[in-house]
Design a protein around this motif. Structure first.
Motif, PDB file in Angstrom:
ATOM      1  N   HIS A  53     -23.909-112.549  28.968  1.00  0.00           N
ATOM      2  CA  HIS A  53     -24.978-113.410  28.455  1.00  0.00           C
ATOM      3  C   HIS A  53     -25.969-113.767  29.563  1.00  0.00           C
ATOM      4  CE1 HIS A  53     -27.123-116.370  26.126  1.00  0.00           C
ATOM      5  NE2 HIS A  53     -26.984-117.214  27.140  1.00  0.00           N
ATOM      6  N   SER A  56     -28.227-110.812  30.295  1.00  0.00           N
ATOM      7  CA  SER A  56     -29.292-110.666  29.305  1.00  0.00           C
ATOM      8  C   SER A  56     -30.415-111.668  29.581  1.00  0.00           C
ATOM      9  CB  SER A  56     -28.712-110.879  27.904  1.00  0.00           C
ATOM     10  OG  SER A  56     -29.719-110.764  26.936  1.00  0.00           O
ATOM     11  N   THR A  57     -30.051-112.889  29.952  1.00  0.00           N
ATOM     12  CA  THR A  57     -31.050-113.916  30.255  1.00  0.00           C
ATOM     13  C   THR A  57     -31.838-113.561  31.507  1.00  0.00           C
ATOM     14  OG1 THR A  57     -29.590-115.568  29.247  1.00  0.00           O
ATOM     15  CG2 THR A  57     -31.399-116.393  30.612  1.00  0.00           C
ATOM     16  N   THR A  60     -34.298-110.802  30.619  1.00  0.00           N
ATOM     17  CA  THR A  60     -35.396-111.312  29.793  1.00  0.00           C
ATOM     18  C   THR A  60     -36.347-112.170  30.619  1.00  0.00           C
ATOM     19  OG1 THR A  60     -33.991-111.279  27.829  1.00  0.00           O
ATOM     20  CG2 THR A  60     -35.942-112.704  27.749  1.00  0.00           C
ATOM     21  N   ASP A 106     -30.546-122.584  28.803  1.00  0.00           N
ATOM     22  CA  ASP A 106     -29.903-122.356  27.505  1.00  0.00           C
ATOM     23  C   ASP A 106     -29.658-123.680  26.776  1.00  0.00           C
ATOM     24  OD1 ASP A 106     -29.810-119.608  27.276  1.00  0.00           O
ATOM     25  OD2 ASP A 106     -27.777-119.420  28.077  1.00  0.00           O
ATOM     26  N   ARG A 110     -31.217-124.709  23.221  1.00  0.00           N
ATOM     27  CA  ARG A 110     -30.360-125.047  22.073  1.00  0.00           C
ATOM     28  C   ARG A 110     -30.734-126.414  21.504  1.00  0.00           C
ATOM     29  NH1 ARG A 110     -26.196-122.514  25.320  1.00  0.00           N
ATOM     30  NH2 ARG A 110     -25.665-120.527  24.363  1.00  0.00           N
ATOM     31  N   ASN A 115     -31.165-122.342  19.596  1.00  0.00           N
ATOM     32  CA  ASN A 115     -30.703-121.039  20.078  1.00  0.00           C
ATOM     33  C   ASN A 115     -30.702-121.005  21.595  1.00  0.00           C
ATOM     34  OD1 ASN A 115     -30.364-119.408  17.660  1.00  0.00           O
ATOM     35  ND2 ASN A 115     -32.574-119.562  17.422  1.00  0.00           N
ATOM     36  N   ASP A 119     -32.192-115.803  22.550  1.00  0.00           N
ATOM     37  CA  ASP A 119     -32.252-115.715  21.088  1.00  0.00           C
ATOM     38  C   ASP A 119     -33.443-116.461  20.503  1.00  0.00           C
ATOM     39  OD1 ASP A 119     -29.867-114.196  21.011  1.00  0.00           O
ATOM     40  OD2 ASP A 119     -28.701-116.048  21.235  1.00  0.00           O
ATOM     41  N   CYS A 120     -34.230-117.099  21.353  1.00  0.00           N
ATOM     42  CA  CYS A 120     -35.434-117.802  20.894  1.00  0.00           C
ATOM     43  C   CYS A 120     -36.554-116.810  20.612  1.00  0.00           C
ATOM     44  CB  CYS A 120     -35.904-118.799  21.966  1.00  0.00           C
ATOM     45  SG  CYS A 120     -34.868-120.262  22.097  1.00  0.00           S
ATOM     46  N   THR A 121     -37.540-117.253  19.852  1.00  0.00           N
ATOM     47  CA  THR A 121     -38.713-116.419  19.608  1.00  0.00           C
ATOM     48  C   THR A 121     -39.562-116.374  20.880  1.00  0.00           C
ATOM     49  OG1 THR A 121     -40.114-118.248  18.884  1.00  0.00           O
ATOM     50  CG2 THR A 121     -38.761-117.164  17.183  1.00  0.00           C
TER      51      THR A 121
END
Length: 197
Positions: A53, A56-57, A60, A106, A110, A115, A119-121
């Motif tokens: 996780h 991935s962050t 991004t 994160d 959240r 999210n 997972d946010c837009t």
């Protein structure tokens, strides 16, 4: 002035004191990342510090800090996440701040959006980064996020502009032999407001 130009200037100004590396240490780090990138072409890169996780962050966030443009790819394309993973194992004193910052971003996402950051837009991510990317405008309650983002942005800029892609983006030509030096071109002297007289 666009964001890439501002980041480039900030990175160049802050590179040495921010990382406090000798030239040899910087070369060793660069060689290690190039080796990791070469190995990752045959199989997917497996970070040695970050969990899935966090990885991935990191990927991004790196691409958001220095996105692809018409001149070059993003920080993620340049291998900056691999560089940051290397730095976490090479500089254990940075681990808590970076891992804690990833957890902070994160938790804030959240609370605000329901999210994790990844997972946010795109709009939500932009709103989150706007809160912490401008220290002078940030709320006091975001001080931990601001400190994390400043450090992370420095890592991204250092990794990008020391990569092959980043050096090409700078237009750095390095130690090129010049057969005859005729001085600075006249138009450059005029732009700087100086002369040889």
């Amino acid at each position: 002035m666009d964001r890439r130009t501002v980041l480039k200037g900030a990175a160049l100004a802050a590179l040495a004191p921010a990382m406090a590396w000798t030239k040899v240490e910087a070369e060793i780090a660069g060689e290690a990342v190039r080796a990791l990138r070469a190995g990752s072409q045959a199989s997917a890169f497996q970070p040695s510090f970050f969990n899935a996780h966090e990885w991935s962050t990191v990927r991004t966030l790196s691409a958001l800090i220095i996105p692809a443009d018409e001149r070059s790819g993003s920080a993620t394309d340049a291998g900056v996440p691999e560089f940051i993973d290397f730095m976490m194992t090479d500089r254990p004193d940075m681990q808590t701040a970076i891992r804690g910052g990833l957890a902070w971003i994160d938790a804030e996402c959240r609370d605000q959006f329901g999210n994790a950051f990844v997972d946010c837009t795109e709009t939500q991510r932009g709103q989150m980064l706007d809160r912490i990317a401008w220290p002078a405008r940030a709320a006091a309650s975001d001080s931990h996020g601001v400190a994390f983002f400043n450090r992370f942005r420095d890592l991204v800029a250092t990794g990008f502009w020391s990569s092959k892609m980043g050096v090409e983006d700078l237009g750095y030509i390095g130690n090129v032999y010049v057969a005859e030096w005729n001085g600075c071109p006249e138009e450059a002297l005029r732009a700087l407001g100086v002369s040889y007289d």
